[in-house]
Design a protein around this motif. Structure first.
Motif, short mmCIF file in Angstrom:
data_model
loop_
_atom_site.label_atom_id
_atom_site.label_comp_id
_atom_site.label_asym_id
_atom_site.label_seq_id
_atom_site.Cartn_x
_atom_site.Cartn_y
_atom_site.Cartn_z
N ARG A 38 0.81 -1.22 0.00
CA ARG A 38 0.00 0.00 0.00
C ARG A 38 0.84 1.27 0.00
O ARG A 38 0.34 2.35 -0.30
CB ARG A 38 -0.94 0.02 1.22
CG ARG A 38 -1.98 -1.09 1.25
CD ARG A 38 -2.98 -0.96 0.09
NE ARG A 38 -4.21 -1.68 0.37
CZ ARG A 38 -4.45 -2.93 0.03
NH1 ARG A 38 -3.53 -3.61 -0.63
NH2 ARG A 38 -5.60 -3.51 0.32
N ASN A 61 -7.11 4.18 -4.01
CA ASN A 61 -6.65 3.51 -2.79
C ASN A 61 -7.26 2.11 -2.75
O ASN A 61 -8.47 1.97 -2.65
CB ASN A 61 -7.10 4.29 -1.55
CG ASN A 61 -6.03 5.24 -1.05
OD1 ASN A 61 -4.84 4.98 -1.18
ND2 ASN A 61 -6.46 6.35 -0.46
N TYR A 82 -10.72 4.21 -0.38
CA TYR A 82 -10.80 2.78 -0.08
C TYR A 82 -12.17 2.16 -0.36
O TYR A 82 -13.20 2.76 -0.12
CB TYR A 82 -10.47 2.54 1.39
CG TYR A 82 -9.16 3.13 1.84
CD1 TYR A 82 -7.94 2.57 1.46
CD2 TYR A 82 -9.14 4.26 2.65
CE1 TYR A 82 -6.74 3.12 1.88
CE2 TYR A 82 -7.94 4.82 3.07
CZ TYR A 82 -6.74 4.25 2.68
OH TYR A 82 -5.56 4.80 3.09
N PRO A 102 -14.64 6.94 0.60
CA PRO A 102 -14.66 5.50 0.84
C PRO A 102 -16.05 4.87 0.66
O PRO A 102 -17.07 5.51 0.93
CB PRO A 102 -14.21 5.38 2.30
CG PRO A 102 -13.37 6.58 2.53
CD PRO A 102 -14.02 7.67 1.73
#
Length: 206
Positions: A38, A61, A82, A102
């Protein structure tokens, strides 16, 4: 007519072996993206470009999920945070400078309402279009066929079932326009909190 042609023509289609072979290509790239270091930001950028094809300064991400990747077209400076999911059976077109918070989900895919039709294995995809300078809040779901205008903000937790115009804040389930975005909004970074003098000087020059 083969099912890839049916799918790409916006017709009802069946996910047969040929369709799934296309998805296998995408899944191999997603496997690499979702399990890579990551902190390898350069590697993530390269893998995102491999997944999406044409893109300029796009960053995602991980983890990220989609069916094809090649059906997603993003503009400059695209960012997805994310756990974003884009079910790109039909084209998903996203403009410049767009941000997805996200857990955003964009669905172009759907299934017939009637159980007999649904059990036939026929499904469909209808395109989704998002303009320039759009911010999509966390846990938002965007349904097939939706068009979101430029310079618009979608509030967190929204379910977007119909088109949303330019220059507005929209939120809710179903998502509706809350208010227009005006020049006055430029001075604030959160509700009634104004930018400090140093930041404001930089913003005024943009």
């Amino acid at each position: 007519m083969d099912n890839i042609t049916r799918r790409d023509s916006g017709m009802a289609y069946i996910s047969d072996d040929a369709v799934m072979e296309e998805q296998k290509v995408c899944r191999k790239i997603l496997q690499k993206l979702n399990f890579m270091d990551r902190s390898d930001f350069d590697g993530i950028v390269r893998t995102v470009k491999e997944l999406l094809g044409e893109s300029e300064d796009a960053f995602i991400n991980p983890p990220f999920y989609c069916d094809y990747g090649s059906h997603i077209k993003v503009g400059k400076n695209f960012f997805a945070n994310y756990n974003c999911t884009i079910i790109d059976v039909a084209p998903v077109t996203i403009g410049d400078n767009c941000q997805l918070a996200p857990n955003v989900a964009i669905y172009t895919a759907g299934h017939p309402v009637h159980p007999v039709s649904r059990n036939s294995m026929y499904e469909y995809g209808i395109e989704v279009t998002i303009g320039d300078n759009v911010w999509i809040g966390g846990n938002t779901v965007i349904l097939p066929g939706v068009h979101i205008g430029s310079n618009t903000v979608i509030g967190a937790g929204s379910v977007v079932t119909k088109d949303i115009p330019d220059w507005c804040v929209a939120a809710g389930n179903p998502c509706k326009v809350v208010r227009k975005i005006t020049e006055e909004d430029k001075k604030y970074y959160y509700k009634d909190r104004q930018f400090d003098d140093e930041a404001w000087e930089q913003i005024k020059g943009l």
